[in-house]
Design a protein around this motif. Structure first.
Motif, PDB file in Angstrom:
ATOM      1  N   TYR A 174      -6.458 -41.279-102.980  1.00 51.49           N
ATOM      2  CA  TYR A 174      -7.069 -41.997-103.573  1.00 51.49           C
ATOM      3  C   TYR A 174      -7.624 -43.224-103.235  1.00 51.49           C
ATOM      4  N   ASN A 175      -8.081 -43.815-104.219  1.00 55.18           N
ATOM      5  CA  ASN A 175      -8.833 -45.551-104.206  1.00 55.18           C
ATOM      6  C   ASN A 175      -8.644 -45.801-104.895  1.00 55.18           C
ATOM      7  N   THR A 176      -7.524 -46.066-105.886  1.00 58.51           N
ATOM      8  CA  THR A 176      -7.729 -45.778-107.550  1.00 58.51           C
ATOM      9  C   THR A 176      -7.119 -47.328-107.429  1.00 58.51           C
ATOM     10  N   PHE A 177      -6.903 -48.031-108.572  1.00 55.00           N
ATOM     11  CA  PHE A 177      -5.807 -49.597-108.990  1.00 55.00           C
ATOM     12  C   PHE A 177      -5.080 -49.508-108.694  1.00 55.00           C
ATOM     13  N   SER A 237       1.643 -43.952-104.726  1.00 54.57           N
ATOM     14  CA  SER A 237       0.218 -44.327-104.173  1.00 54.57           C
ATOM     15  C   SER A 237       0.386 -45.770-103.125  1.00 54.57           C
ATOM     16  N   THR A 238       2.015 -45.121-102.665  1.00 54.88           N
ATOM     17  CA  THR A 238       1.869 -46.387-101.758  1.00 54.88           C
ATOM     18  C   THR A 238       1.930 -46.051-100.256  1.00 54.88           C
ATOM     19  N   LYS A 239       1.496 -46.214 -99.029  1.00 52.78           N
ATOM     20  CA  LYS A 239       1.388 -45.444 -97.743  1.00 52.78           C
ATOM     21  C   LYS A 239       3.060 -46.084 -97.555  1.00 52.78           C
ATOM     22  N   PRO A 240       3.701 -45.319 -96.607  1.00 49.98           N
ATOM     23  CA  PRO A 240       5.011 -45.045 -96.347  1.00 49.98           C
ATOM     24  C   PRO A 240       5.130 -46.485 -95.301  1.00 49.98           C
ATOM     25  N   TYR A 255      -6.658 -60.756-107.422  1.00 48.92           N
ATOM     26  CA  TYR A 255      -6.888 -60.662-108.548  1.00 48.92           C
ATOM     27  C   TYR A 255      -5.815 -59.448-109.512  1.00 48.92           C
ATOM     28  N   ARG A 256      -6.069 -58.480-108.706  1.00 49.45           N
ATOM     29  CA  ARG A 256      -5.627 -56.470-108.942  1.00 49.45           C
ATOM     30  C   ARG A 256      -4.025 -57.419-109.731  1.00 49.45           C
ATOM     31  N   ASP A 257      -2.988 -57.947-108.594  1.00 45.96           N
ATOM     32  CA  ASP A 257      -2.327 -57.558-108.191  1.00 45.96           C
ATOM     33  C   ASP A 257      -1.450 -58.422-109.628  1.00 45.96           C
TER      34      ASP A 257
END
Lengths: 285, 293
Positions: free
Chosen positions: B12-15, B137-140, B251-253
């Motif tokens: 997905y492409n979430t926050f 939510s994170t690629k390996p 900025y999200r981080d």
């Protein structure tokens, strides 16, 4: 009709973002004692289709009838799946990866024991099956892991043959084998066909299709786009399609176009073509 | 095998998906520490855990993780739940005070033990679902990059950081491949009449052997082929290399870090207050109810 497929759909990873539709409404029938081939590009749904035949995959919708057995999306309706798997057996691609027993004869007998054979009977049947794939008694006590690639594959195929299924499905039986190995395996399959069994192969090798099969199904993106005899298929398709027309067929066709009086439909291998040409020559003399 | 979707990466492409993996690991560790803090009063601990649970549910909705997968994995935990309960309920402990059922003068079952067991199970569920948020939510590959980045300082003491990261990324990369392989072998053996779901213990054991041995053989073969291929292309673990994908903070981080840090800081502050100043009774504070313990 031993095999009848009605409007078969199959979706992998249903209800997830990774879902993909492998079969989109396939309907077909395969008569008794056919030598049928499924062809098509990788990802066209061939392997998915054959796995629904003995309920390894349950269709998303649609039905598969194999003689008296039925495979549907509803688990409860699929009765006697074990019986179906003995009636219709699949030899998977690179079957040598399924070997695991300590000795060759034990590995071949493994399937039989699963279907309720006694130890002694299973070994007897296993020896018969090994004999039929050309592996003699000196192989019985060997470990399957010390055999060569071709021998391993023959052991694995013997493991399925020992079950003596009425319908034998082979997924790319000749992949990765040399010419001699291919010939060995295919003549074995041919013998099974001559014994009255129905054979279904999945293959990319068009020469093999031309030589052995009497019925071809071409799949494209999960749909059936052609069914019929091999020579008509080669006649219909153009050069740009994924299927490589066998050189023998091309040659026969060229000869015919230039006026040679030959019957393309009956040409299966080089010998057939040679026979037809020389017979014609003899007549003219 | 395709039904093992629990905790698998979902594209997905979430926050949360867009966050820097290093940041996500840091926040995960902070929140886990917060989950493990235990207060003097059980009511306070439970209330804060409930707060974490709500936070987590929000996070799971934000990351678009299906709750079904979580429940399915809980289903396989029932044995552990019973085990934990049995241990806590039947093993006497002097500090327990609230009697639930008294057998005789020497032996009784206490409510405290249920609370202890329940708290452990709740903590487990919180940790599992938190980790699931990270892995789905994170690629390996991004995860291993992040681990490598965190381990980088260890290079000073000649710790093989790159080798370990490479091993890790290969291991992660091959999980789906091995799952596919398992699926294939299971089907092949099912064609030979193996039933993986039915039969007595011995038969099931035989069935699993017929799966495990070919799986090991092919895994070992694969690893040999892979190492040959890597050597053939001149792979040198000590060589300097560049990276295709660069990790970067946005900025999200900063937003995520501030929120995660605030939650952690708040709970840590309450914990220190509870420990050093006076016992914290959140129930009384919020609802003006004195539970009376």
């Amino acid at each position: 009709m031993p095999i009848k497929i009605e409007n078969l759909f199959y979706t992998y990873l249903r209800k997830t973002p990774n879902s993909s539709e492998a079969l989109k409404g396939v309907s077909l029938e395969i008569p008794n004692n056919s030598f049928a081939a499924f062809i098509g590009r990788t990802g066209s749904g061939k392997s998915t289709l054959i796995q629904t035949l003995n309920a390894l995959l349950l269709p998303t919708s649609g039905e598969v009838h194999v003689d008296d057995f039925v495979v549907t999306s509803n688990k409860r309706k699929n009765k006697n799946i074990k019986g179906l798997r003995k009636h219709l057996s699949i030899v998977f691609q690179f079957p040598e990866y399924q070997l695991f027993e300590e000795t060759v004869e034990k590995d071949v007998a493994f399937g039989l024991k699963n279907f309720g054979y006694k130890e002694q009977d299973a070994l007897k049947e296993a020896h018969k099956a090994l004999e039929s794939v050309g592996l003699g008694p000196k192989f019985y006590q060997k470990s399957p892991f010390e055999l060569s690639g071709g021998e391993k594959r023959r052991v694995a195929i013997a493991g399925i043959l020992a079950l003596s299924p009425d319908i034998l499905v082979l997924d790319e039986p000749t992949a990765g084998l040399d010419v001699k190995g291919t010939e060995d395996i295919m003549s074995l399959v041919k013998k099974m066909h001559d014994d009255g069994k129905t054979i279904i192969v999945v293959t990319h090798d068009m020469e093999l299709v031309m030589e052995y099969c009497n019925l071809v199904f071409l799949l494209k993106d999960g749909k059936l786009v052609y069914q019929g005899t091999p020579d008509l298929l080669f006649d219909q398709i153009n050069e740009s399609s994924a299927i490589e027309i066998p050189p023998l067929y091309k040659l026969a066709k060229l000869l015919k176009d230039r006026g040679a009086n030959i019957d393309i439909q009956s040409i299966k291998c080089v010998d057939d073509l040679v026979n037809q040409i020389t017979r014609k020559g003899n007549k003219d003399e | 095998m395709n039904n093992v979707t629990f905790g698998r990466y979902t594209p997905y492409n979430t926050f949360v998906h867009k966050l820097d993996p290093r940041n996500k690991i840091l926040i995960l560790i902070l929140l886990m520490v917060a989950i493990f803090l235990k207060f003097t009063l059980w009511s306070t601990t439970l209330l804060l855990s409930a707060g974490m649970l709500i936070l987590l549910i929000l996070l799971m909705i934000l990351t678009r993780i299906s709750f079904l997968g979580l429940f399915k994995s809980m289903k396989s935990m029932w044995f552990m739940v019973i085990f934990i309960l049995a241990i806590y309920v039947f093993i006497p402990n002097n500090s327990y005070t609230m009697v639930c059922y008294r057998f005789n003068d020497h032996y009784a079952i206490y409510w405290d033990s249920f609370y202890q067991a329940g708290y452990i199970i709740l903590r487990l569920i919180l940790m599992i679902s938190l980790t699931m948020v990270l892995t789905s939510s994170t690629k390996p590959m991004d995860l291993t990059y992040a681990f490598e980045w965190y381990m980088y300082p260890l290079k000073v003491i000649r710790f093989p950081v790159h080798e370990i990261a490479m091993t890790l990324s290969i291991a992660l990369r091959f999980i789906p491949t091995l799952l596919d392989e398992t699926d294939r072998i299971m089907k092949a053996q099912a064609s030979r009449g193996v039933d993986f779901n039915r039969g007595n213990l011995f038969k099931r054991f035989r069935a699993v052997i017929s799966l495990i041995i070919p799986l090991f053989v092919s895994a070992i073969q694969r690893s040999e082929e892979l190492s040959d291929a890597m050597e053939a292309r001149g792979y040198d673990p000590k060589g300097k290399r560049t990276r295709y994908r660069k990790l970067s903070f946005t900025y999200r981080d900063i937003i995520a870090f501030v929120i995660g840090g605030a939650v952690f800081g708040g709970i840590l502050y309450l914990f220190i207050y509870d420990l050093n100043v006076e016992t914290l009774d959140l129930f009384e504070l919020f609802f003006h109810i004195n539970l009376g313990f």
